[in-house]
Design an enzyme around this catalytic site. Structure first.
Site, mmCIF file in Angstrom:
data_model
loop_
_atom_site.group_PDB
_atom_site.id
_atom_site.type_symbol
_atom_site.label_atom_id
_atom_site.label_comp_id
_atom_site.label_asym_id
_atom_site.label_seq_id
_atom_site.Cartn_x
_atom_site.Cartn_y
_atom_site.Cartn_z
ATOM 1 N N ASP A 6 2.138 -17.338 -63.406
ATOM 2 C CA ASP A 6 1.282 -17.332 -62.217
ATOM 3 C C ASP A 6 0.003 -18.126 -62.489
ATOM 4 O O ASP A 6 -0.759 -17.815 -63.399
ATOM 5 C CB ASP A 6 0.935 -15.891 -61.834
ATOM 6 C CG ASP A 6 0.448 -15.776 -60.407
ATOM 7 O OD1 ASP A 6 -0.400 -16.587 -60.001
ATOM 8 O OD2 ASP A 6 0.912 -14.878 -59.684
ATOM 9 N N GLU A 47 7.544 -12.553 -64.538
ATOM 10 C CA GLU A 47 6.254 -13.182 -64.231
ATOM 11 C C GLU A 47 5.220 -12.909 -65.317
ATOM 12 O O GLU A 47 4.961 -11.754 -65.673
ATOM 13 C CB GLU A 47 5.693 -12.674 -62.897
ATOM 14 C CG GLU A 47 4.398 -13.426 -62.533
ATOM 15 C CD GLU A 47 3.658 -12.824 -61.352
ATOM 16 O OE1 GLU A 47 3.079 -13.610 -60.577
ATOM 17 O OE2 GLU A 47 3.631 -11.581 -61.209
ATOM 18 N N HIS A 69 1.637 -21.659 -58.299
ATOM 19 C CA HIS A 69 0.508 -22.519 -57.907
ATOM 20 C C HIS A 69 -0.332 -22.667 -59.158
ATOM 21 O O HIS A 69 -0.008 -22.110 -60.204
ATOM 22 C CB HIS A 69 -0.328 -21.863 -56.788
ATOM 23 C CG HIS A 69 -0.744 -20.466 -57.129
ATOM 24 N ND1 HIS A 69 -1.764 -20.190 -58.027
ATOM 25 C CD2 HIS A 69 -0.245 -19.253 -56.751
ATOM 26 C CE1 HIS A 69 -1.883 -18.884 -58.169
ATOM 27 N NE2 HIS A 69 -0.964 -18.282 -57.408
ATOM 28 N N SER A 120 -0.284 -16.203 -53.810
ATOM 29 C CA SER A 120 0.923 -15.842 -54.564
ATOM 30 C C SER A 120 2.012 -15.243 -53.683
ATOM 31 O O SER A 120 3.196 -15.360 -54.002
ATOM 32 C CB SER A 120 0.569 -14.859 -55.683
ATOM 33 O OG SER A 120 -0.172 -15.507 -56.686
ATOM 34 N N ASP A 129 -3.118 -16.215 -64.097
ATOM 35 C CA ASP A 129 -3.852 -16.358 -62.835
ATOM 36 C C ASP A 129 -5.092 -15.476 -62.805
ATOM 37 O O ASP A 129 -6.170 -15.912 -62.391
ATOM 38 C CB ASP A 129 -2.907 -16.001 -61.689
ATOM 39 C CG ASP A 129 -3.608 -15.923 -60.345
ATOM 40 O OD1 ASP A 129 -3.978 -16.978 -59.814
ATOM 41 O OD2 ASP A 129 -3.779 -14.796 -59.826
#
EC number: 3.1.3.1
Length: 461
Positions: free
Chosen positions: A58, A282, A330, A108, A287
């Site tokens: 992430d 994940e 992203h 997200s 992030d």
């Protein structure tokens, strides 16, 4: 000069011939080995795909990989650097924008929905299109095909990215409802997620509903420590290792599993199904650290994610019927390798950190002297000015202020740049390994990934 004997004369002529013969044999043997390896790789590329593992770092854009590679080389930039595990399987790049009237940079939830369903949607949406209509995920397709399924995360397991694969909701903020859906939603009369590993205990043990009890009544094992996870061998398991998200990798205690621990445990269970499995993993907190512009925390999480990725690749190499795709939903923070007009980035300060700034700040907020905390956990020769900056920040805003001040020390020392405390819109890398990897080459959209996986789940190709 003495005359050579007949034997010596023959020996002098035969030795070069023998050397050439050995060299020639070596060349042919090497060529044959290369051909064998190529044939083996080609055979694997055409193999039936029974298992799909999607791994999402992430917020992990390309600068994070570049910085982490530098750290693996102890801050050096040699001509032939040690590569990260990701570098070996770089396949393409991916666009990440949402379908949102107000934003052209994704969150997200929208990114996770695109990756999971092949449908772009608005920010905050979980498994629904821009009109709020439910859309099928690749996890649900896998379960429909009789495969086993799993979700693994270092965030709450009902956080945006895992939720996009396993739930449908108009808002990512409805985390109680998302947790409920993991229990309530079924496919062909069966729970659609067999393995759930991550954080989020507070959402499953609530006053209005005890989901952990319901999962146990439904036949799942429930574990809360690394040791219990390793000891348990049941095919269906709910593992919740923190009330919220897990502690960052650099700060975890011995009771908390790493992302690698959870990934290996999930694969071991899911692989018992002869029809195959789908697993989403994940590395959630790359992030989270990036939102704080925390280079130390971000690199800690990239390392944790790389170790899990390596474990998945090792399984795929042995299995030969597993496709592993790693990417980011992203990128976050506008992280740059170098800042302030200087053409240098220094990995050494980041490598020196024994704990994250968040951890150090907590110790300071508990009353520990700033100088002692930095000396113990930072392993830097901190200046008196730096100590005063942390003390002043801690007085003004306790733990948060101290954390920001410590982050600033590491960013200044490493010359790390940050342009945002939110997501940014550039393309992200895609890494693919195993049969079908060529399908992800070039520049793709995030929806393409899901659509390719849907086809693979239906056809095995």
């Amino acid at each position: 000069m003495k005359k050579m004997s007949l034997f010596q004369n023959m020996k002098s002529k035969l030795l070069p011939i023998a050397a050439v013969s050995v060299l020639t044999a070596g060349i042919f043997a090497g060529a044959e080995l290369q051909q064998t390896e190529k044939a083996s790789a080609k055979k694997q590329d055409k193999a039936e795909i029974r298992n799909v593992i999607v791994m999402i770092g992430d917020g992990m854009g390309t600068p994070y990989i570049r910085a982490y590679r530098s750290m693996k080389n102890n801050g050096d930039t040699p001509n032939n650097p040690k590569l990260t595990e990701f570098d070996r399987n770089l396949t393409g790049m991916m666009m990440t924008h949402p379908d949102d009237p107000d934003y052209n940079i994704t969150d997200s939830a929208a990114a996770g929905t695109a990756l999971a369903t092949g449908v772009k949607t608005y920010n905050n949406a979980i498994g629904v299109d821009k009109n709020g209509k439910k859309v099928k995920s690749v996890l649900e397709e896998a379960k429909q095909q009789g495969k086993s399924t799993g979700l693994v995360a270092t965030s709450e397991i009902n956080h945006a990215t895992p939720a996009a694969y396993g739930a449908h909701n108009e808002s990512r903020k409805n985390m109680d409802q998302i947790a409920n859906s993991y229990m309530d939603d079924k496919i062909k009369g069966k729970h659609k997620i067999d393995v759930l590993l991550g954080g989020g205990k507070s959402y499953f043990n609530r006053k209005d509903r005890n989901l952990t009890k319901e999962f146990k009544q439904a036949g799942y094992s429930y574990v809360t420590t690394k040791q219990a996870l390793k000891k348990n061998k049941d095919q269906q398991v709910l593992g919740l290792f923190a009330d919220g998200g897990l502690a960052k990798a650099l700060d975890r205690d011995s009771k908390t599993p790493s992302l690698k621990d959870m990934t290996v445990s999930a694969i071991d269970r899911l692989n018992q199904n002869k029809k195959g499995f789908f697993l989403m993993v994940e590395g959630s907190q790359i992030d989270w650290a990036a939102h704080d512009n925390d280079t130390v925390g971000a690199m800690s999480e990239v390392k944790d994610f790389e170790q899990a990725y390596k474990a998945a690749i090792e399984f795929a190499k042995k299995d030969k019927h597993t496709l592993v795709i790693a990417t980011a939903d992203h990128t976050t923070g506008g992280f740059t390798i170098g800042a302030n007009g200087e053409k240098n980035w220094h990995a050494e300060p980041i490598l020196s950190a024994k704990k994250t700034p968040e951890f150090m700040a907590k110790k300071i907020s508990e009353g520990k002297p700033v100088k002692d905390v930095l000396a113990r956990y930072a392993n830097l020769k901190v200046t008196s000015e730096e100590i005063k900056s942390v003390e002043a920040a801690a007085q003004a805003d306790k733990s948060k202020g101290a954390s920001k001040a410590i982050i600033k020390i590491f960013n200044t020392r490493s010359n790390s740049g940050w342009t945002s405390t939110d997501h940014t819109g550039e393309e992200v890398p895609v890494y693919a390994y195993g049969p079908g990897k060529e399908k992800f080459r070039g520049l793709i959209n995030n929806t393409d990934q899901a659509n390719i996986i849907f086809k693979i789940l239906k056809t095995g190709k």
